[in-house]
Design a protein around this motif. Structure first.
Motif, PDB file in Angstrom:
ATOM      1  N   LEU A   1       6.286  11.448   5.608  1.00 20.31           N
ATOM      2  CA  LEU A   1       5.423  12.235   6.499  1.00 20.31           C
ATOM      3  C   LEU A   1       3.955  11.851   6.314  1.00 20.31           C
ATOM      4  O   LEU A   1       3.221  11.661   7.290  1.00 20.31           O
ATOM      5  CB  LEU A   1       5.595  13.727   6.205  1.00 20.31           C
ATOM      6  CG  LEU A   1       6.889  14.386   6.704  1.00 20.31           C
ATOM      7  CD1 LEU A   1       7.002  15.803   6.150  1.00 20.31           C
ATOM      8  CD2 LEU A   1       6.938  14.420   8.219  1.00 20.31           C
ATOM      9  N   LEU A   2       3.533  11.740   5.066  1.00 19.43           N
ATOM     10  CA  LEU A   2       2.121  11.441   4.794  1.00 19.43           C
ATOM     11  C   LEU A   2       1.703  10.071   5.308  1.00 19.43           C
ATOM     12  O   LEU A   2       0.557   9.870   5.700  1.00 19.43           O
ATOM     13  CB  LEU A   2       1.853  11.537   3.283  1.00 19.43           C
ATOM     14  CG  LEU A   2       1.799  12.957   2.714  1.00 19.43           C
ATOM     15  CD1 LEU A   2       1.892  12.933   1.192  1.00 19.43           C
ATOM     16  CD2 LEU A   2       0.522  13.668   3.157  1.00 19.43           C
ATOM     17  N   ARG A   3       2.639   9.117   5.310  1.00 21.00           N
ATOM     18  CA  ARG A   3       2.329   7.757   5.769  1.00 21.00           C
ATOM     19  C   ARG A   3       2.679   7.536   7.244  1.00 21.00           C
ATOM     20  O   ARG A   3       2.515   6.441   7.759  1.00 21.00           O
ATOM     21  CB  ARG A   3       3.082   6.721   4.920  1.00 21.00           C
ATOM     22  CG  ARG A   3       2.675   6.697   3.467  1.00 21.00           C
ATOM     23  CD  ARG A   3       1.216   6.350   3.265  1.00 21.00           C
ATOM     24  NE  ARG A   3       0.978   4.915   3.238  1.00 21.00           N
ATOM     25  CZ  ARG A   3      -0.196   4.369   2.981  1.00 21.00           C
ATOM     26  NH1 ARG A   3      -1.251   5.135   2.745  1.00 21.00           N
ATOM     27  NH2 ARG A   3      -0.340   3.060   2.985  1.00 21.00           N
ATOM     28  N   ASN A   4       3.168   8.615   7.892  1.00 16.80           N
ATOM     29  CA  ASN A   4       3.558   8.502   9.312  1.00 16.80           C
ATOM     30  C   ASN A   4       4.547   7.363   9.542  1.00 16.80           C
ATOM     31  O   ASN A   4       4.455   6.626  10.525  1.00 16.80           O
ATOM     32  CB  ASN A   4       2.323   8.306  10.206  1.00 16.80           C
ATOM     33  CG  ASN A   4       1.542   9.586  10.357  1.00 16.80           C
ATOM     34  OD1 ASN A   4       2.119  10.656  10.537  1.00 16.80           O
ATOM     35  ND2 ASN A   4       0.224   9.497  10.262  1.00 16.80           N
ATOM     36  N   GLU A   5       5.481   7.220   8.608  1.00 18.56           N
ATOM     37  CA  GLU A   5       6.515   6.199   8.748  1.00 18.56           C
ATOM     38  C   GLU A   5       7.737   6.793   9.440  1.00 18.56           C
ATOM     39  O   GLU A   5       8.105   7.942   9.204  1.00 18.56           O
ATOM     40  CB  GLU A   5       6.929   5.643   7.371  1.00 18.56           C
ATOM     41  CG  GLU A   5       5.863   4.805   6.683  1.00 18.56           C
ATOM     42  CD  GLU A   5       5.688   3.415   7.301  1.00 18.56           C
ATOM     43  OE1 GLU A   5       6.345   3.112   8.316  1.00 18.56           O
ATOM     44  OE2 GLU A   5       4.882   2.636   6.759  1.00 18.56           O
ATOM     45  N   GLU A   6       8.366   5.989  10.293  1.00 19.88           N
ATOM     46  CA  GLU A   6       9.554   6.445  11.018  1.00 19.88           C
ATOM     47  C   GLU A   6      10.797   6.389  10.135  1.00 19.88           C
ATOM     48  O   GLU A   6      11.771   7.088  10.392  1.00 19.88           O
ATOM     49  CB  GLU A   6       9.791   5.568  12.260  1.00 19.88           C
ATOM     50  CG  GLU A   6       8.710   5.667  13.321  1.00 19.88           C
ATOM     51  CD  GLU A   6       8.704   7.010  14.024  1.00 19.88           C
ATOM     52  OE1 GLU A   6       9.796   7.551  14.297  1.00 19.88           O
ATOM     53  OE2 GLU A   6       7.603   7.525  14.275  1.00 19.88           O
ATOM     54  N   ASN A   7      10.761   5.540   9.103  1.00 20.09           N
ATOM     55  CA  ASN A   7      11.945   5.325   8.285  1.00 20.09           C
ATOM     56  C   ASN A   7      11.612   5.505   6.811  1.00 20.09           C
ATOM     57  O   ASN A   7      10.619   4.962   6.311  1.00 20.09           O
ATOM     58  CB  ASN A   7      12.493   3.907   8.525  1.00 20.09           C
ATOM     59  CG  ASN A   7      13.900   3.750   8.002  1.00 20.09           C
ATOM     60  OD1 ASN A   7      14.173   3.974   6.825  1.00 20.09           O
ATOM     61  ND2 ASN A   7      14.816   3.372   8.880  1.00 20.09           N
ATOM     62  N   ILE A   8      12.460   6.251   6.112  1.00 18.97           N
ATOM     63  CA  ILE A   8      12.212   6.590   4.711  1.00 18.97           C
ATOM     64  C   ILE A   8      12.199   5.348   3.818  1.00 18.97           C
ATOM     65  O   ILE A   8      11.566   5.329   2.759  1.00 18.97           O
ATOM     66  CB  ILE A   8      13.270   7.616   4.229  1.00 18.97           C
ATOM     67  CG1 ILE A   8      12.751   8.404   3.020  1.00 18.97           C
ATOM     68  CG2 ILE A   8      14.613   6.956   3.948  1.00 18.97           C
ATOM     69  CD1 ILE A   8      13.552   9.658   2.732  1.00 18.97           C
ATOM     70  N   ARG A   9      12.876   4.272   4.252  1.00 20.59           N
ATOM     71  CA  ARG A   9      12.944   3.070   3.406  1.00 20.59           C
ATOM     72  C   ARG A   9      11.587   2.385   3.262  1.00 20.59           C
ATOM     73  O   ARG A   9      11.388   1.583   2.353  1.00 20.59           O
ATOM     74  CB  ARG A   9      14.002   2.114   3.962  1.00 20.59           C
ATOM     75  CG  ARG A   9      15.415   2.680   3.842  1.00 20.59           C
ATOM     76  CD  ARG A   9      16.490   1.664   4.173  1.00 20.59           C
ATOM     77  NE  ARG A   9      16.670   1.450   5.588  1.00 20.59           N
ATOM     78  CZ  ARG A   9      17.351   2.261   6.403  1.00 20.59           C
ATOM     79  NH1 ARG A   9      17.874   3.373   5.932  1.00 20.59           N
ATOM     80  NH2 ARG A   9      17.496   1.982   7.677  1.00 20.59           N
ATOM     81  N   GLU A  10      10.643   2.727   4.160  1.00 22.93           N
ATOM     82  CA  GLU A  10       9.313   2.116   4.093  1.00 22.93           C
ATOM     83  C   GLU A  10       8.479   2.638   2.914  1.00 22.93           C
ATOM     84  O   GLU A  10       7.430   2.074   2.607  1.00 22.93           O
ATOM     85  CB  GLU A  10       8.545   2.365   5.394  1.00 22.93           C
ATOM     86  CG  GLU A  10       9.139   1.667   6.607  1.00 22.93           C
ATOM     87  CD  GLU A  10       9.007   0.150   6.561  1.00 22.93           C
ATOM     88  OE1 GLU A  10       8.250  -0.371   5.722  1.00 22.93           O
ATOM     89  OE2 GLU A  10       9.660  -0.525   7.379  1.00 22.93           O
ATOM     90  N   VAL A  11       8.916   3.724   2.265  1.00 22.25           N
ATOM     91  CA  VAL A  11       8.127   4.283   1.153  1.00 22.25           C
ATOM     92  C   VAL A  11       8.863   4.156  -0.178  1.00 22.25           C
ATOM     93  O   VAL A  11       8.517   4.798  -1.164  1.00 22.25           O
ATOM     94  CB  VAL A  11       7.743   5.756   1.418  1.00 22.25           C
ATOM     95  CG1 VAL A  11       6.814   5.858   2.620  1.00 22.25           C
ATOM     96  CG2 VAL A  11       8.974   6.641   1.611  1.00 22.25           C
ATOM     97  N   ILE A  12       9.901   3.302  -0.212  1.00 18.91           N
ATOM     98  CA  ILE A  12      10.688   3.071  -1.428  1.00 18.91           C
ATOM     99  C   ILE A  12      10.574   1.594  -1.787  1.00 18.91           C
ATOM    100  O   ILE A  12      10.697   0.732  -0.915  1.00 18.91           O
ATOM    101  CB  ILE A  12      12.163   3.465  -1.186  1.00 18.91           C
ATOM    102  CG1 ILE A  12      12.262   4.962  -0.820  1.00 18.91           C
ATOM    103  CG2 ILE A  12      13.030   3.155  -2.399  1.00 18.91           C
ATOM    104  CD1 ILE A  12      13.625   5.385  -0.307  1.00 18.91           C
TER     105      ILE A  12
ATOM    106  N   ASP B   1       0.825  -1.215   0.000  1.00 22.45           N
ATOM    107  CA  ASP B   1       0.000   0.000   0.000  1.00 22.45           C
ATOM    108  C   ASP B   1       0.857   1.262   0.000  1.00 22.45           C
ATOM    109  O   ASP B   1       0.479   2.277  -0.588  1.00 22.45           O
ATOM    110  CB  ASP B   1      -0.940   0.009   1.208  1.00 22.45           C
ATOM    111  CG  ASP B   1      -2.166  -0.884   0.993  1.00 22.45           C
ATOM    112  OD1 ASP B   1      -2.371  -1.341  -0.149  1.00 22.45           O
ATOM    113  OD2 ASP B   1      -2.908  -1.121   1.966  1.00 22.45           O
ATOM    114  N   ASN B   2       2.007   1.222   0.676  1.00 29.44           N
ATOM    115  CA  ASN B   2       2.915   2.376   0.646  1.00 29.44           C
ATOM    116  C   ASN B   2       3.410   2.651  -0.766  1.00 29.44           C
ATOM    117  O   ASN B   2       3.533   3.812  -1.183  1.00 29.44           O
ATOM    118  CB  ASN B   2       4.130   2.121   1.560  1.00 29.44           C
ATOM    119  CG  ASN B   2       3.867   2.518   3.001  1.00 29.44           C
ATOM    120  OD1 ASN B   2       2.830   3.080   3.331  1.00 29.44           O
ATOM    121  ND2 ASN B   2       4.825   2.235   3.863  1.00 29.44           N
ATOM    122  N   ILE B   3       3.715   1.595  -1.515  1.00 27.96           N
ATOM    123  CA  ILE B   3       4.238   1.770  -2.876  1.00 27.96           C
ATOM    124  C   ILE B   3       3.116   2.218  -3.819  1.00 27.96           C
ATOM    125  O   ILE B   3       3.329   3.050  -4.701  1.00 27.96           O
ATOM    126  CB  ILE B   3       4.897   0.461  -3.369  1.00 27.96           C
ATOM    127  CG1 ILE B   3       5.959  -0.017  -2.359  1.00 27.96           C
ATOM    128  CG2 ILE B   3       5.513   0.651  -4.747  1.00 27.96           C
ATOM    129  CD1 ILE B   3       6.981   1.034  -1.945  1.00 27.96           C
TER     130      ILE B   3
END
Length: 581
Positions: free
Chosen positions: A537-548, A138-140
């Motif tokens: 920021l939009l996904r409230n993820e602590e780590n940038i790797r979660e949106v790549i 869903d993040n991708i």
């Protein structure tokens, strides 16, 4: 859709299909054997369908995460087995035939449904399995939707998308380059672009009025939670005949609309125009040029006040103060002091303001009675406040005060919830003293226009010159930097001369811009919001790797494909490289 493997995807099947014979295809998420009747949860990109198997032979040798095509009839579930958590929760497919499209040959390294709880190095090694996890996928998917929206928005604003080169010349500015050896030109190298900086400026000289690009950027930097090693993407844009304010309007319109559309439901987004805070004001009030405006605390300068008091530890120091309205226990003060010492502070002075506006605290006796009201006025103190004091060199006092401000807000839970708070930071210094060499160096982007132009460069102390440079900050995260560019050759030569580059070096290192600016360059300005950080920021993820989709690990390795890796002796020879021991 060809029905060789499937006649519909999971999201296309509904109660209207009850009684229809269909084929579905996907991966086995779960197997449940209830003796005589078995169930498979089959997952595709779009959803999950429960499959019921009344013929035990159909389930023979089927394993979790195998890729199947299943043919059968859609039927209504018994009401007591409805699953309201999924769109297909009132129906199921009775399987008549199963075709294994992709077998699982070995044990799974982890359960896909709980992959986010697995160690990151294992997740990244088997990222193709990790991406089957609904939350990860869903993040991708979300990333794709946001980038599509950004492109549409830029198109609507009249910007033209242009791709700039990935192989370019190495630049001496900024972070470390990734360099690429040339086979054809012995001993010479390309570099991967840290940003499309020179190319987009050259497009402005070319007469392209408004350019944008979803641009890949490559920097050989160490990873952080908000920085991916290797590569990242930004919404790079540039405008001709534009001022700083023109860029501000575009940046805030694009970001405000993007965040309002994609932020979690119920979130509040800063209304446009965004607040504009000078670098000097930001460093004073927030102790950082990346202020989190969800935090209501502000820093006050009380240096002058304490030079007139008798408290010797504060003499000849920069003194900053932060007040909070709270009843703080002795234990709270002890823990905060411990934190202060952990970041390098010698101590942390404080005063409590009593109901009669007198003070209680270790340094009260050092403040003359006739000056106590002055402190209350300076820091806008009220009964019930506690005011903390940070004293150090100017640079450290600023840094420490910013960290204490953040820590107080975290410990007292003061930050605004469900909010995205934007601001521009502008008026950055053009130059700074290099701490190691003592030489004057650029602080930010060397291609920026100095405020005051050539006159300022010729007449002012370089450390007093401000630049038309600006950042966009959201919730304490720098999303973008940008500048009004220096398009005047005389100004550029002088600006680089002050930073220690003579005209010959300028011609050699930035030859394309140097030459192009001799042929009628228009005034131009731009910026480049970081897409990965926006998504984080939009996904409230602590780590940038979660949106790549396929990030490098924190140690800058592609654990899945094995990069970096060794290459053959032939490849080294072809590119004229010898590896030293």
């Amino acid at each position: 859709m060809s029905d060789m493997y499937r006649s519909k995807t999971m999201d296309q099947i509904s109660e209207g299909d009850i009684g229809s014979q269909l084929k579905i295809a996907g991966w086995v998420e779960n197997i449940r054997d209830h003796g005589g009747v078995s169930f498979i949860d089959l997952r595709d990109m779009y959803g999950v369908m429960q499959v019921v198997l009344r013929d035990g032979d159909l389930l023979k040798d089927v394993r979790k995460e195998e890729c199947l095509s299943i043919e059968g009839v859609i039927e209504e579930r018994d009401e007591e087995t409805y699953n309201p958590k999924i769109p297909t929760g009132t129906i199921e497919l009775e399987a008549h035939k199963i075709n294994v499209l992709g077998k699982v040959y070995t044990d799974l390294p982890f359960e896909v449904s709980s992959s986010k709880e697995i160690r990151e190095d294992v997740r990244l090694k088997y990222r193709y399995l990790d991406l089957r996890n609904r939350k990860v996928k869903d993040n991708i998917k979300f990333r794709s939707e946001v980038i599509s929206f950004l492109r549409k928005k830029m198109d609507d604003l009249g910007f033209m998308e242009i791709q700039t080169p990935i192989l370019c010349a190495s630049s001496p500015e900024g972070a470390r380059d990734y360099i690429v050896p040339s086979r054809k030109y012995k001993g010479q190298f390309y570099a991967l672009p840290q940003a499309p900086q020179q190319y987009k400026q050259l497009l402005m000289v070319s007469g392209i009025d408004k350019y944008y690009q979803v641009a890949p950027c490559f920097r050989d930097e160490d990873a952080r939670a908000d920085r991916s090693p290797g590569e990242f993407y930004q919404l790079d844009f540039e405008m001709s005949f534009a001022t700083q304010e023109d860029v501000f309007k575009i940046g805030e319109e694009v970001l405000a609309e993007t965040f309002k559309k994609f932020a979690p439901e119920g979130s509040s987004v800063t209304e446009t125009p965004f607040p504009v805070i000078s670098y000097e004001q930001a460093m004073l009030e927030f102790g950082t040029d990346k202020p989190d405006l969800r935090n209501p605390l502000r820093i006050v300068d009380v240096t002058d006040f304490f030079q007139r008091c008798t408290f010797k530890p504060f003499h000849d120091k920069t003194v900053r103060a932060i007040k909070v309205h709270a009843n703080l226990s002795k234990g709270f003060h002890e823990k905060l002091l411990k934190f202060a010492q952990s970041i390098g502070m010698a101590g942390l002075g404080y005063l409590e303001v009593k109901e009669d506006m007198t003070y209680k605290g270790p340094i009260d006796k050092f403040i003359p009675d006739d000056m106590k009201k002055e402190l209350a006025d300076t820091a806008a103190l009220e009964a019930g406040d506690v005011i903390f004091f940070i004293a150090a060199s100017e640079k450290l006092a600023c840094q420490f005060a910013g960290q204490i401000r953040d820590e107080l807000a975290a410990r007292l839970d003061l930050c605004e919830k469900d909010a995205y708070r934007f601001c521009y930071i502008n008026d950055f210094p053009m130059y700074e003293k290099d701490e190691e060499t003592g030489q004057t160096a650029f602080t930010h982007n060397p291609f920026s226009m100095p405020q005051g132009g050539l006159e300022a460069l010729n007449e002012k102390d370089p450390l007093d010159i401000l630049a038309y440079q600006y950042d966009i900050v959201c919730n304490g995260v720098e999303l973008s930097s940008g500048a009004v560019r220096n398009h005047d050759l005389d100004v550029m030569v002088k600006a680089f001369e002050i930073a220690g580059y003579n005209e010959e070096t300028l011609k050699e290192k930035f030859g394309a811009l140097y030459n192009a600016f001799q042929f009628g360059a228009p005034p131009h300005a731009g910026m480049a919001p970081g897409i990965d950080r926006m998504l984080m920021l939009l996904r409230n993820e602590e780590n940038i790797r979660e949106v790549i989709a396929f990030p490098m690990s924190g140690t800058a390795q592609d654990l899945m494909c094995g990069a970096p890796g060794e290459v053959s002796e032939l490849q080294l020879r072809e590119t004229h490289i010898k590896v030293r021991d």
